[in-house]
Scaffold this active site. Structure first.
Site, PDB file in Angstrom:
ATOM      1  CE  LYS A  18       9.822 -52.131 -16.879  1.00  0.00           C
ATOM      2  NZ  LYS A  18       8.763 -52.731 -17.668  1.00  0.00           N
ATOM      3  CE  LYS A  29       9.556 -47.448 -18.005  1.00  0.00           C
ATOM      4  NZ  LYS A  29       8.739 -47.821 -19.084  1.00  0.00           N
TER       5      LYS A  29
HETATM    6  N1  C2G Z   1       0.711 -54.783 -17.877  1.00  0.00           N
HETATM    7  C1  C2G Z   1      -0.578 -55.391 -17.713  1.00  0.00           C
HETATM    8  N2  C2G Z   1      -0.512 -56.768 -17.370  1.00  0.00           N
HETATM    9  C2  C2G Z   1       0.854 -57.287 -17.272  1.00  0.00           C
HETATM   10  C3  C2G Z   1       1.689 -56.646 -17.487  1.00  0.00           C
HETATM   11  C4  C2G Z   1       1.670 -55.185 -17.965  1.00  0.00           C
HETATM   12  O1  C2G Z   1      -1.754 -54.648 -17.756  1.00  0.00           O
HETATM   13  N3  C2G Z   1       0.722 -58.717 -16.689  1.00  0.00           N
HETATM   14  C5  C2G Z   1       0.301 -53.238 -18.428  1.00  0.00           C
HETATM   15  C6  C2G Z   1       1.098 -52.249 -17.432  1.00  0.00           C
HETATM   16  O2  C2G Z   1       0.308 -52.130 -16.334  1.00  0.00           O
HETATM   17  C7  C2G Z   1       1.259 -50.984 -18.167  1.00  0.00           C
HETATM   18  C8  C2G Z   1       1.515 -51.784 -19.768  1.00  0.00           C
HETATM   19  O3  C2G Z   1       1.101 -53.296 -19.563  1.00  0.00           O
HETATM   20  O4  C2G Z   1       0.181 -50.163 -18.251  1.00  0.00           O
HETATM   21  C9  C2G Z   1       2.912 -51.709 -20.067  1.00  0.00           C
HETATM   22  O5  C2G Z   1       3.514 -52.344 -18.944  1.00  0.00           O
HETATM   23  P1  C2G Z   1       5.216 -52.288 -19.155  1.00  0.00           P
HETATM   24  O6  C2G Z   1       5.714 -52.571 -20.453  1.00  0.00           O
HETATM   25  O7  C2G Z   1       5.740 -53.067 -17.755  1.00  0.00           O
HETATM   26  O8  C2G Z   1       5.565 -50.689 -18.829  1.00  0.00           O
HETATM   27  P2  C2G Z   1       5.788 -49.892 -17.670  1.00  0.00           P
HETATM   28  O9  C2G Z   1       7.152 -50.249 -17.341  1.00  0.00           O
HETATM   29  O10 C2G Z   1       5.146 -50.190 -16.581  1.00  0.00           O
HETATM   30  O11 C2G Z   1       6.189 -48.582 -18.142  1.00  0.00           O
HETATM   31  O12 C2G Z   1       5.303 -43.911 -17.985  1.00  0.00           O
HETATM   32  C10 C2G Z   1       4.725 -45.175 -17.878  1.00  0.00           C
HETATM   33  C11 C2G Z   1       5.855 -46.069 -18.162  1.00  0.00           C
HETATM   34  O13 C2G Z   1       6.379 -46.130 -19.269  1.00  0.00           O
HETATM   35  C12 C2G Z   1       5.143 -47.628 -17.835  1.00  0.00           C
END
Ligand code: C2G
Length: 152
Positions: A46, A44
């Site tokens: 990350k 990803k």
């Molecule tokens: N999220 C949120 N508000 C934020 C940050 C994150 O609602 N301020 C939500 C994201 O939309 C996601 C969840 O928290 O639904 C997890 O976010 P991340 O840890 O950044 O994960 P991500 O990189 O989006 O990975 O297959 C899907 C991926 O694994 C998602």
């Protein structure tokens, strides 16, 4: 029994993560969370501060979470939906539309992303604090050196 499924990295757990998880749990009775493994995070693009084991344990410790599974690749969602008899797949709105194809298998929803907080921002803030505090300590030591030197 309504089962909800979501996925994420969840590094540096913050209020945005809790909001989405509690919001998704409120849509059903059981919430399953796929936490991205360290290897999948690389795919990803990350790099998380905390390991998969730590991130998975933090998520598993939340009252609103009923089960944690590893997220190892993009394509596992359909299989997970079938395996765990998922009724609702949900993500934050930054993913709006990206998983609509899964609506052949279950309801797909996107909840509002919490503004102004992200693991990336937190990491950047921490790195600035690190640099600033090291500089402050250095300045303090330089001043001390000058005082001692002036005292002869
Ligand atoms: N999220 C949120 N508000 C934020 C940050 C994150 O609602 N301020 C939500 C994201 O939309 C996601 C969840 O928290 O639904 C997890 O976010 P991340 O840890 O950044 O994960 P991500 O990189 O989006 O990975 O297959 C899907 C991926 O694994 C998602």
């Amino acid at each position: 029994m309504t089962t909800v499924l979501t996925y994420g990295t969840f590094d540096l757990l913050h209020i945005g993560h809790l909001n989405i998880l509690e919001g998704l749990k409120a849509k059903g009775d059981k919430l399953i969370v796929g936490v991205s493994t360290d290897e999948f995070n690389q795919q990803k693009g990350k790099r998380s501060l905390f390991s998969y084991e730590q991130r998975a344990r933090m998520i598993a410790g939340l009252k609103c979470v009923d089960m944690v599974i590893p997220e190892e690749h993009w394509q596992q969602k359909a299989d997970d939906i079938k395996e765990f008899d998922v009724d609702i797949f949900g993500m934050g709105s930054d993913w709006q539309g990206k998983f609509d194809h899964l609506n052949e298998l279950c309801e797909v929803i996107y909840l509002p992303r919490t503004p102004d907080v992200s693991s990336t921002n937190l990491k950047n803030a921490l790195s600035v604090i690190n640099k600033k505090s090291i500089q402050d300590i250095k300045n303090g030591l330089d001043n001390l050196y000058d005082i001692v030197k002036a005292m002869g």
